[in-house]
Design a protein around this motif. Structure first.
Motif, PDB file in Angstrom:
ATOM      1  N   ALA A 261       0.891  -1.005   0.082  1.00 36.97           N
ATOM      2  CA  ALA A 261      -0.016   0.062   0.066  1.00 36.97           C
ATOM      3  C   ALA A 261       0.940   1.338  -0.076  1.00 36.97           C
ATOM      4  CB  ALA A 261      -0.919   0.041   1.376  1.00 36.97           C
TER       5      ALA A 261
ATOM      6  N   ARG B  21       0.669   4.071   2.316  1.00 36.22           N
ATOM      7  CA  ARG B  21       0.880   4.050   3.758  1.00 36.22           C
ATOM      8  C   ARG B  21       2.260   4.085   4.000  1.00 36.22           C
ATOM      9  NH1 ARG B  21      -2.165   4.501   7.423  1.00 36.22           N
ATOM     10  NH2 ARG B  21      -1.935   2.567   8.318  1.00 36.22           N
TER      11      ARG B  21
ATOM     12  N   ALA C 177       3.509   0.310   8.291  1.00 34.34           N
ATOM     13  CA  ALA C 177       2.107  -0.191   8.221  1.00 34.34           C
ATOM     14  C   ALA C 177       2.316  -1.135   7.081  1.00 34.34           C
ATOM     15  CB  ALA C 177       1.223   0.722   7.765  1.00 34.34           C
ATOM     16  N   ASN C 178       3.252  -1.196   6.174  1.00 31.90           N
ATOM     17  CA  ASN C 178       3.142  -2.119   5.179  1.00 31.90           C
ATOM     18  C   ASN C 178       3.995  -3.358   5.632  1.00 31.90           C
ATOM     19  OD1 ASN C 178       2.426  -1.711   2.267  1.00 31.90           O
ATOM     20  ND2 ASN C 178       3.114   0.444   3.037  1.00 31.90           N
TER      21      ASN C 178
ATOM     22  N   THR D 224       4.109  -4.558   8.530  1.00 31.09           N
ATOM     23  CA  THR D 224       2.992  -5.447   9.627  1.00 31.09           C
ATOM     24  C   THR D 224       1.743  -5.745   8.949  1.00 31.09           C
ATOM     25  OG1 THR D 224       2.189  -3.487  10.576  1.00 31.09           O
ATOM     26  CG2 THR D 224       4.179  -4.470  11.472  1.00 31.09           C
ATOM     27  N   LEU D 225       1.581  -5.326   7.647  1.00 33.95           N
ATOM     28  CA  LEU D 225       0.081  -5.672   7.167  1.00 33.95           C
ATOM     29  C   LEU D 225      -0.074  -6.863   7.078  1.00 33.95           C
ATOM     30  CD1 LEU D 225      -2.053  -4.133   5.699  1.00 33.95           C
ATOM     31  CD2 LEU D 225      -0.823  -4.311   3.661  1.00 33.95           C
ATOM     32  N   GLY D 226      -1.303  -7.194   7.691  1.00 36.02           N
ATOM     33  CA  GLY D 226      -1.587  -8.781   7.662  1.00 36.02           C
ATOM     34  C   GLY D 226      -0.889  -9.725   8.606  1.00 36.02           C
ATOM     35  N   SER D 227       0.134  -9.026   9.209  1.00 32.03           N
ATOM     36  CA  SER D 227       1.049  -9.825  10.166  1.00 32.03           C
ATOM     37  C   SER D 227       1.087  -9.455  11.490  1.00 32.03           C
ATOM     38  CB  SER D 227       2.497  -9.432   9.460  1.00 32.03           C
ATOM     39  OG  SER D 227       2.457 -10.019   8.178  1.00 32.03           O
TER      40      SER D 227
ATOM     41  N   GLU E 222       3.983  -2.583  17.180  1.00 32.69           N
ATOM     42  CA  GLU E 222       3.945  -2.824  15.875  1.00 32.69           C
ATOM     43  C   GLU E 222       5.291  -2.167  15.378  1.00 32.69           C
ATOM     44  OE1 GLU E 222       1.119  -1.364  12.214  1.00 32.69           O
ATOM     45  OE2 GLU E 222       0.990  -0.247  13.821  1.00 32.69           O
TER      46      GLU E 222
ATOM     47  N   THR F 213       5.694   4.706   1.772  1.00 32.87           N
ATOM     48  CA  THR F 213       6.474   3.472   1.313  1.00 32.87           C
ATOM     49  C   THR F 213       6.571   3.833  -0.333  1.00 32.87           C
ATOM     50  OG1 THR F 213       5.352   1.892   2.655  1.00 32.87           O
ATOM     51  CG2 THR F 213       6.404   1.180   0.622  1.00 32.87           C
TER      52      THR F 213
ATOM     53  N   ARG G 188       7.417  -8.441   5.806  1.00 35.83           N
ATOM     54  CA  ARG G 188       6.159  -9.039   6.027  1.00 35.83           C
ATOM     55  C   ARG G 188       6.115 -10.314   6.070  1.00 35.83           C
ATOM     56  NH1 ARG G 188       3.308  -5.978   2.800  1.00 35.83           N
ATOM     57  NH2 ARG G 188       2.771  -7.378   1.367  1.00 35.83           N
TER      58      ARG G 188
END
Length: 504
Positions: free
Chosen positions: A340, A343, A347-348, A350-353, A370, A392, A407
């Motif tokens: 993303a 973002r 955040a990228n 940890t995205l989904g993690s 985080e 990013t 990630r």
């Protein structure tokens, strides 16, 4: 002889950053001048000044001996400088012909003159030998055809200098060779070309001279037949004796197995990846190699056959289920499928993690945790700059790829599927990616490497499967893994080695 382009002491200063420092180079008519350097070396800054996107802080740009000043891209185009950036500027919903002449469509009484538009578009494509349907929407074309449309668009008018930024980064070997042949043809017609690439083998194929930048400074201009080791040393400032690390590893049990898998672009594929090994999947564009990874991760449907993880069937074919069963997939298109971009970096990563990073409890995010996890992976993977709050999209391609890696690593899974992991990144970032892959295998993980970069496959793989039109046509191991052995089966000719399936 007066050079077609001469850049003298060009400098670009941004607030707090000296992006380009006193760089000089020249390009002759009919020359392919390769611009080489790591991400952040100053290549993009230089070509954006030549393209009229940036004004120099100091220095001069001379074209045909005449000093130029470009206040906007249209000024550069009017002077004869055309730039084709890595991120194409085509409108997906418009046709090929409409894209070629967007903003200057021929008209009569306010109505687009369609016949004249077709004639003009066909002449533009004929110039570069491209047979592309004029009425096709750009979104329906493969990346290689879109690249040709962009080049044809760039050559409209009186182009004297063509700048190509990573033109083969998203192409397979066959498509890349066609584009390189086009570059040779245009060079032979007297067009000056600045060619930016991270694919070292292309340099000697089409280049005449190479200018190397590092940290915004000119390091040297050398002949294109200069050895790869020397070019790497000029780029990085250090000798890179072994690009492909070889950590001790011992293959164990099969962790990923495909039994007679059929799906989009796949026809009865069988292969396996064991703990502690790197298995390569090679093939031309359209061979189905990327579908192998996408099907395993549940992004493409499975029509028939069976996929097993650690000896047990993968019953739910969806990314969430694949992650739960121990598979992580690193997509080939990091910008559109992996990140993303708007973002921040943390955040990228940890995205989904968040759950695996232990940064989420009962749906509430622990921001301190985080950021701490993200920072640890930034340090581990040497992501630069180390500002985890930075958007990013502002990071280089190599650092964006490392964010995707971070990630995946957070999950701590057993099977890691890499799809074109080094597209468009520099040699130093490639070395970092290869190190991560090698460390995973050495730690007993299963690594599947899907790549169009043949030297990458040869240098990293313990075993190699070659695909052609959705079929496994060769399975190579040990000393059998050679360039000639792989290339001999790229076009579907069966190898003397039996195509290998599970336990092969």
């Amino acid at each position: 002889m007066t050079a077609l382009l001469r850049v003298e002491s060009l400098t670009k200063q941004f607030p707090g950053v000296l992006a380009l420092d006193n760089v000089s180079l020249d390009v002759d008519a009919g020359e392919v001048h390769v611009l080489l350097g790591e991400n952040g070396a100053g290549k993009s800054t230089l070509i954006k000044m030549l393209a009229g996107l940036y004004l120099p802080s100091s220095g001069r740009i001379l074209l045909g001996g005449e000093e130029m000043s470009f206040a906007a891209p249209r000024d550069a185009r009017a002077a004869g400088i055309s730039t084709v950036f890595q991120e194409l500027s085509l409108v997906p919903t418009l046709t090929v012909a409409e894209n070629l002449f967007l903003g200057r469509l021929p008209s009569a009484r306010g109505i687009v003159a369609r016949r004249r538009l077709r004639d003009m578009a066909r002449a533009a494509l004929d110039r570069i030998g491209a047979d592309i349907p004029l009425g096709a929407k750009v979104s329906s074309l493969p990346r290689s055809a879109q690249q040709l449309v962009e080049i044809a668009k760039g050559l409209l008018g009186e182009a004297r200098l063509l700048i190509l930024d990573e033109p083969t980064a998203s192409l397979g070997d066959r498509e890349s060779e066609r584009l390189l042949e086009l570059v040779r043809t245009l060079s032979g017609q007297g067009l000056g070309i600045i060619y930016i690439t991270h694919r070292m083998r292309e340099i000697s194929q089409i280049g005449h001279r190479v200018t190397v930048l590092r940290d915004g400074r000119l390091i040297d201009t050398v002949p294109a037949d200069t050895g790869e080791d020397r070019l790497v040393e000029l780029m990085t400032g250090r000798a890179l004796e072994d690009l492909y690390p070889s950590l001790p590893r011992t293959p164990g049990a099969e962790l990923l197995t495909l039994h007679d898998v059929t799906g989009p672009e796949l026809h009865g594929i069988s292969l396996s990846v064991r703990a502690g090994e790197i298995v390569g999947v090679a093939g031309l564009l359209g061979s189905g190699k990327s579908s192998v990874g996408r099907t395993c991760f549940g992004l493409d449907p499975l029509h028939s056959g069976r996929i097993e993880v650690q000896g047990k069937p993968l019953k739910q074919l969806a990314p969430a289920a694949a992650i739960t069963r121990g598979i992580v997939y690193y997509p080939s298109d990091r910008r559109h499928q992996g990140l993303a971009l708007c973002r921040p970096l943390f955040a990228n990563i940890t995205l989904g993690s968040l759950r695996h990073a232990k940064a989420s409890t009962f749906g509430l995010v622990n921001r301190r945790r985080e950021r701490s996890v993200a920072t640890s992976y930034v340090e581990r993977l040497s992501i630069r700059p180390g500002d985890i709050g930075r958007r990013t999209e502002l990071f280089s391609g190599g650092n964006q790829q490392k964010a995707v890696l971070a990630r995946g690593l957070i999950h701590g899974t057993q099977v890691h599927i890499f799809d074109e992991p080094t597209v468009g990144i520099d040699v130093s970032a490639k070395a970092d990616v290869y190190r991560v892959m090698s460390e995973l295998a050495a730690a007993g993980k299963a690594v599947l490497l899907i790549s169009s970069d043949l030297p990458e496959v040869l240098g990293m793989s313990d075993r190699v499967y070659v695909l052609h039109e959705g079929h496994v046509v060769s399975h190579l191991t040990g000393d059998e893994i050679t360039e000639s052995a792989v290339l001999s089966t790229f076009f579907g000719e069966a190898s003397t080695t039996t195509p290998g399936g599970p336990s092969a």
